[in-house]
Design a protein around this motif. Sequence first.
Motif, mmCIF file in Angstrom:
data_model
loop_
_atom_site.group_PDB
_atom_site.id
_atom_site.type_symbol
_atom_site.label_atom_id
_atom_site.label_comp_id
_atom_site.label_asym_id
_atom_site.label_seq_id
_atom_site.Cartn_x
_atom_site.Cartn_y
_atom_site.Cartn_z
ATOM 1 N N THR A 166 81.181 141.411 12.367
ATOM 2 C CA THR A 166 81.814 140.393 13.214
ATOM 3 C C THR A 166 82.749 139.514 12.396
ATOM 4 N N PHE A 167 82.299 139.112 11.202
ATOM 5 C CA PHE A 167 83.149 138.271 10.352
ATOM 6 C C PHE A 167 84.413 139.024 9.956
ATOM 7 N N LEU A 168 84.299 140.292 9.649
ATOM 8 C CA LEU A 168 85.469 141.092 9.292
ATOM 9 C C LEU A 168 86.452 141.163 10.450
ATOM 10 N N GLU A 169 85.954 141.344 11.642
ATOM 11 C CA GLU A 169 86.826 141.401 12.821
ATOM 12 C C GLU A 169 87.590 140.098 13.002
ATOM 13 N N GLN A 170 86.960 138.990 12.642
ATOM 14 C CA GLN A 170 87.577 137.669 12.832
ATOM 15 C C GLN A 170 88.502 137.279 11.691
ATOM 16 N N ASN A 171 88.526 138.085 10.628
ATOM 17 C CA ASN A 171 89.292 137.717 9.437
ATOM 18 C C ASN A 171 90.135 138.877 8.916
ATOM 19 N N ASN A 172 90.836 139.526 9.841
ATOM 20 C CA ASN A 172 91.816 140.568 9.510
ATOM 21 C C ASN A 172 91.216 141.741 8.752
ATOM 22 N N GLY A 173 89.928 141.994 8.969
ATOM 23 C CA GLY A 173 89.310 143.190 8.424
ATOM 24 C C GLY A 173 88.997 143.167 6.944
ATOM 25 N N ALA A 174 89.016 141.989 6.327
ATOM 26 C CA ALA A 174 88.706 141.886 4.899
ATOM 27 C C ALA A 174 87.931 140.607 4.632
ATOM 28 N N ALA A 175 87.056 140.652 3.644
ATOM 29 C CA ALA A 175 86.272 139.472 3.280
ATOM 30 C C ALA A 175 85.835 139.572 1.831
ATOM 31 N N VAL A 176 85.556 138.421 1.262
ATOM 32 C CA VAL A 176 84.882 138.345 -0.025
ATOM 33 C C VAL A 176 83.416 138.074 0.271
ATOM 34 N N VAL A 177 82.539 138.932 -0.217
ATOM 35 C CA VAL A 177 81.103 138.767 0.003
ATOM 36 C C VAL A 177 80.449 138.415 -1.326
ATOM 37 N N LYS A 178 79.577 137.403 -1.282
ATOM 38 C CA LYS A 178 78.923 136.924 -2.498
ATOM 39 C C LYS A 178 77.430 136.800 -2.266
#
Length: 382
Positions: free
Chosen positions: A132-144
Amino acid sequence: MAEGDSMRVAVIGGGQLARMMVPAAINLGIDLRVLAESEGMSADLAATDVGDYRNVDKVLQFCSTADVVTFDHEHVPQAVLHALVDAGLAVHPGPDALLAAQDKLHMRAALTGLGIPVPRWAAVADSAELATFLEQNNGAAVVKTARGGYDGKGVRIVRAATEADDWFAALAEDGNGGSLLAEELVDFRRELAQSVARRPSGQVAAWSAVESIQRDGVCAEVIAPAPGLDPELARVAADIATAIAEALNVTGVLAVELFETADGRILVNELAMRPHNSGHWSIEGSVTSQFEQHLRAVLDLPLGDTAPVAGWTVMVNILGGPTTGTMADRYQNAFAAFPGVKIHNYGKDPRPGRKVGHVTAMGDDLDTVLHEARAMAALFGD
């Protein structure tokens, strides 16, 4: 006050940060005691004991005669920190402040609550929430990972929720639940760092904002001050760090890692509540180094002048070190080639990617200073 009217500071952790507190402590007449995790660590020259910083009884015994307890790292468990406070010891920074440096989810929530600008973020407990977060953020994220990551560890750029499945599985196996931190992939021009120091009585002093150049998630170079930084953004960076130090009741040095975005904003990336790699330039490049300032701050002494002593200071980390011989084996050629550049040898065995030392060059021409620092550092690798 410790016996003989000497101020006694107990440092938990025996790494290079504790090592670099030693010269400042000697100059100030401070009795510096270091609890190292094992024999042969960087701060061996000041280590008066070896033991597990997670062991409450060991830490209490070690710190029992100190005027102040401080840290080489942020990994001391909260139970140990609170035991020190309950025993009546002065702990700087304190447990509540350190929690924001120990737990990235807590840090993001705390900064968001203060109105401090941070990347868009969410706590994600499983791959569905990450999707869901990826869908809301242009398909990319930094995960920590929320805890334990440093120098690029515990950080991934993901474009599919399945790319963090092993981390979610590890959280499930732990049995305590928990979440990962997902952040937007920030479009930034460069990374900056802003260091401040704060006394328990409230005085705050800030150094110049610096540019921090990362390679493979590890700080490689620092340029002080940050070249071409808009004066207004420099003011914002100092104001943000000061606001965090005051709101979270941070005592000692606070380093705030920042993104300067492509559209001219400043966002907070990470916090460190101790002397930090981005501040090593201050040993030679500032009237008061971050190590002296940290000791002044935790002892609630008036803070020193943070003005730069040269137009430019460049710090370059020595990563990995020589594969043949020792660092000292390279001194002859290095000192002959660059007599004005300073080296700090951390006394560590060489290992790929490991920070084994740093060099610092100063001067009024940035291109010259950059060349000297990079060339000097290169002489200590293969």
